[in-house]
Scaffold this motif. Structure first.
Motif, PDB file in Angstrom:
ATOM      1  N   GLN A 283       0.826  -1.201   0.000  1.00  0.00           N
ATOM      2  CA  GLN A 283       0.000   0.000   0.000  1.00  0.00           C
ATOM      3  C   GLN A 283       0.866   1.260   0.000  1.00  0.00           C
ATOM      4  OE1 GLN A 283      -3.341  -0.205  -0.277  1.00  0.00           O
ATOM      5  NE2 GLN A 283      -3.069  -2.441  -0.327  1.00  0.00           N
ATOM      6  N   PRO A 284       0.372   2.352  -0.597  1.00  0.00           N
ATOM      7  CA  PRO A 284       1.106   3.626  -0.564  1.00  0.00           C
ATOM      8  C   PRO A 284       1.231   4.141   0.872  1.00  0.00           C
ATOM      9  CG  PRO A 284      -0.690   3.687  -2.173  1.00  0.00           C
ATOM     10  CD  PRO A 284      -0.883   2.451  -1.361  1.00  0.00           C
ATOM     11  N   LEU A 285       2.373   4.752   1.187  1.00  0.00           N
ATOM     12  CA  LEU A 285       2.585   5.248   2.549  1.00  0.00           C
ATOM     13  C   LEU A 285       1.583   6.328   2.927  1.00  0.00           C
ATOM     14  CD1 LEU A 285       6.439   5.447   3.077  1.00  0.00           C
ATOM     15  CD2 LEU A 285       4.854   3.592   3.574  1.00  0.00           C
ATOM     16  N   ASN A 286       1.217   7.178   1.982  1.00  0.00           N
ATOM     17  CA  ASN A 286       0.266   8.247   2.299  1.00  0.00           C
ATOM     18  C   ASN A 286      -1.091   7.690   2.723  1.00  0.00           C
ATOM     19  OD1 ASN A 286       2.050  10.315   1.844  1.00  0.00           O
ATOM     20  ND2 ASN A 286       1.505  10.559  -0.315  1.00  0.00           N
ATOM     21  N   ARG A 287      -1.433   6.518   2.203  1.00  0.00           N
ATOM     22  CA  ARG A 287      -2.676   5.875   2.620  1.00  0.00           C
ATOM     23  C   ARG A 287      -2.511   5.237   4.003  1.00  0.00           C
ATOM     24  NH1 ARG A 287      -4.892   1.613  -1.540  1.00  0.00           N
ATOM     25  NH2 ARG A 287      -5.030   3.554  -2.752  1.00  0.00           N
ATOM     26  N   LEU A 288      -1.360   4.617   4.228  1.00  0.00           N
ATOM     27  CA  LEU A 288      -1.130   3.939   5.512  1.00  0.00           C
ATOM     28  C   LEU A 288      -1.071   4.918   6.671  1.00  0.00           C
ATOM     29  CD1 LEU A 288       1.586   1.292   4.521  1.00  0.00           C
ATOM     30  CD2 LEU A 288      -0.857   0.906   4.900  1.00  0.00           C
ATOM     31  N   ILE A 289      -0.525   6.118   6.437  1.00  0.00           N
ATOM     32  CA  ILE A 289      -0.376   7.070   7.525  1.00  0.00           C
ATOM     33  C   ILE A 289      -1.726   7.601   8.003  1.00  0.00           C
ATOM     34  CG2 ILE A 289      -0.110   9.141   6.112  1.00  0.00           C
ATOM     35  CD1 ILE A 289       1.606   8.201   9.431  1.00  0.00           C
ATOM     36  N   ILE A 290      -2.746   7.460   7.170  1.00  0.00           N
ATOM     37  CA  ILE A 290      -4.110   7.795   7.589  1.00  0.00           C
ATOM     38  C   ILE A 290      -4.802   6.561   8.178  1.00  0.00           C
ATOM     39  CG2 ILE A 290      -6.367   8.615   6.851  1.00  0.00           C
ATOM     40  CD1 ILE A 290      -4.245  10.759   6.839  1.00  0.00           C
ATOM     41  N   ALA A 291      -4.715   5.444   7.467  1.00  0.00           N
ATOM     42  CA  ALA A 291      -5.437   4.239   7.877  1.00  0.00           C
ATOM     43  C   ALA A 291      -4.896   3.671   9.184  1.00  0.00           C
ATOM     44  CB  ALA A 291      -5.347   3.189   6.766  1.00  0.00           C
ATOM     45  N   GLY A 292      -3.560   3.672   9.352  1.00  0.00           N
ATOM     46  CA  GLY A 292      -2.974   3.068  10.551  1.00  0.00           C
ATOM     47  C   GLY A 292      -3.437   3.732  11.841  1.00  0.00           C
ATOM     48  N   PRO A 293      -3.233   5.059  12.005  1.00  0.00           N
ATOM     49  CA  PRO A 293      -3.702   5.711  13.227  1.00  0.00           C
ATOM     50  C   PRO A 293      -5.208   5.637  13.432  1.00  0.00           C
ATOM     51  CG  PRO A 293      -2.048   7.062  12.152  1.00  0.00           C
ATOM     52  CD  PRO A 293      -2.373   5.948  11.201  1.00  0.00           C
ATOM     53  N   LEU A 294      -5.994   5.737  12.327  1.00  0.00           N
ATOM     54  CA  LEU A 294      -7.448   5.638  12.482  1.00  0.00           C
ATOM     55  C   LEU A 294      -7.847   4.255  12.992  1.00  0.00           C
ATOM     56  CD1 LEU A 294      -8.886   7.529   9.367  1.00  0.00           C
ATOM     57  CD2 LEU A 294      -8.995   8.211  11.776  1.00  0.00           C
ATOM     58  N   LEU A 295      -7.215   3.213  12.439  1.00  0.00           N
ATOM     59  CA  LEU A 295      -7.488   1.866  12.929  1.00  0.00           C
ATOM     60  C   LEU A 295      -7.082   1.721  14.394  1.00  0.00           C
ATOM     61  CD1 LEU A 295      -6.410  -0.557  10.032  1.00  0.00           C
ATOM     62  CD2 LEU A 295      -8.679  -0.407  11.092  1.00  0.00           C
ATOM     63  N   LEU A 296      -5.944   2.308  14.753  1.00  0.00           N
ATOM     64  CA  LEU A 296      -5.479   2.192  16.136  1.00  0.00           C
ATOM     65  C   LEU A 296      -6.451   2.863  17.095  1.00  0.00           C
ATOM     66  CD1 LEU A 296      -3.230   1.193  17.990  1.00  0.00           C
ATOM     67  CD2 LEU A 296      -2.096   3.395  17.679  1.00  0.00           C
TER      68      LEU A 296
END
Length: 404
Positions: A283-296
């Motif tokens: 996955q693109p990092l720009n997507r992960l930096i949003i999805a990761g904290p929101l999931l957490l």
């Protein structure tokens, strides 16, 4: 001119050393996570406080940090195998002491030895697997080492939990497994035909003249380093909660009386986090930096609900969601620091990166343990959840520091 069969012959000769290094990584991580389900058993039997429990867990971090600060680069000069063998001996000694432990001080000694061994083995084994990969395929080597980490982290608490369920001495048998794996790994490491041009002791190297490589961060990388270090600390803090207090939390607040079942939550978290890292790499990092904290944040809110309502189902959801989030955030952190650090300074910067993560993890765990004895486990958990949610939001707000 080398014959056409030379590359395949080289690949064949590298198979056993790679397998030995992979098993060394697996055994080390398994041994470091194996006590997780047993902390609640020892606490119940010996009656020590939550502060003492988290202190024993954090002693492991002390061992790893000491090794990172002193021996982190030693295998570059002394040789990979020359560091792996004594590192496995530390793991073996720690497992034996765990097996024979009769009080909390012996547990602390076992954790310290395991931490020192982990610091020695992980760096040397990871470098060796990457170097031994045919055709210099470092990406495949990195995947193999990540797989060994994931399987070890999940298998350790699983073995302990099953031994608690199936045997009368569940605090002894798991470490017999670790001892057997250590001995097997040592035999493989010593007998493996190591390539003459890879991972060997450098000519002219003298141990008396060796000095540790200083851990430092170049000023130009300070911004991205702080971002990446904050991200990995965020992911590891949640994992350390499950590794140290997860079974106690499941038993005392969620109402899961079966200690074997309580220990499996820690194994599930590690497995989900590891598998999420593999999935997130695409996955693109720009997507992960949003999805990761929101999931957490979502998972932590579920954890708060589980603690407040003593809900097993919310606890299961929290375990799965926070594990997925930690995997995604971990990829953001490690890829960010790997991309930013120049090759000449990558070793020192990476060591500082992991040092920050380990120190944060120990601080968080000790703080939760101390707070639990002062204001209760429920209140300390709710405070932890609020703190980590704020940190996750801060990471999202600072995402502009991440280079695409």
């Amino acid at each position: 001119m080398p014959s056409p069969e030379a590359p395949s012959a080289l690949n064949s000769r590298n198979t056993l050393p790679i397998a030995a290094c992979m098993l060394a990584l697996f055994t080390t991580i398994l041994a470091s996570h194996m006590p997780t389900p047993l902390y609640a058993v020892w606490q119940q039997s010996w009656g020590f406080s939550a502060t003492a429990l988290t202190a024993v867990f954090s002693v492991y971090v002390l061992g790893v940090v000491i090794t990172l600060l002193t021996l982190g680069s030693l295998s570059d000069q002394l040789g990979r195998r020359q560091v792996l063998v004594p590192g496995l001996l530390f793991i073996l000694s720690g497992s034996i002491i765990f097996m024979l432990a009769g009080d909390i001080y012996e547990l602390a000694l076992a954790r310290l030895l395991t931490g020192i061994g982990t610091g020695m083995v992980t760096g040397a084994a990871t470098a060796a697997v990457v170097e031994l990969e045919p055709d210099g395929n470092w990406a495949r080597g990195a995947i193999l080492t990540a797989l060994a980490f994931t399987l070890g982290a999940a298998t350790g608490p699983t073995v302990s939990s099953l031994m608690l369920r199936w045997t009368d001495h569940g605090d002894v048998w798991p470490f017999l497994v670790a001892v057997a794996l250590c001995i097997t790994t040592l035999i493989m490491l010593i007998s493996a035909p190591w390539p003459a041009h890879l991972g060997q002791r450098q000519q002219g190297f003298r141990l008396r003249a060796w000095r540790p490589t200083p851990i430092k961060v170049p000023r130009a990388l300070l911004g991205i380093f702080l971002f990446a270090a904050a991200a990995i600390s965020l992911a590891w803090s949640t994992g350390s909660l499950y590794s140290s207090l997860g079974p106690t939390l499941a038993r005392e607040l969620i109402g899961i009386d079966d200690l074997a079942m309580a220990g499996l939550f820690a194994a599930a978290w590690q497995l989900v986090a590891g598998l999420s890292q593999f999935a997130a790499q695409r996955q693109p990092l720009n997507r992960l930096i949003i999805a990761g904290p929101l999931l957490l944040i979502t998972g932590l809110l579920a954890l708060g609900g589980a603690v407040w309502q003593a809900s097993v189902w919310l606890f299961i959801a929290a375990t799965l969601i926070t594990g997925m989030a930690a995997g995604a955030i971990g990829v953001v952190a490690t890829v960010s620091i790997a991309r930013a650090a120049p090759p000449a300074e990558r070793g020192a910067t990476t060591s500082a990166f992991y040092l920050a993560a380990y120190l944060t993890m120990a601080t968080v765990v000790l703080s939760i343990g101390f707070a639990s004895d002062q204001i209760g486990l429920v209140n300390s958990m709710l405070g932890f959840i609020g703190l980590i949610c704020c940190a996750a939001l801060s990471i999202m707000l600072l995402r502009h520091r991440l280079q695409p």
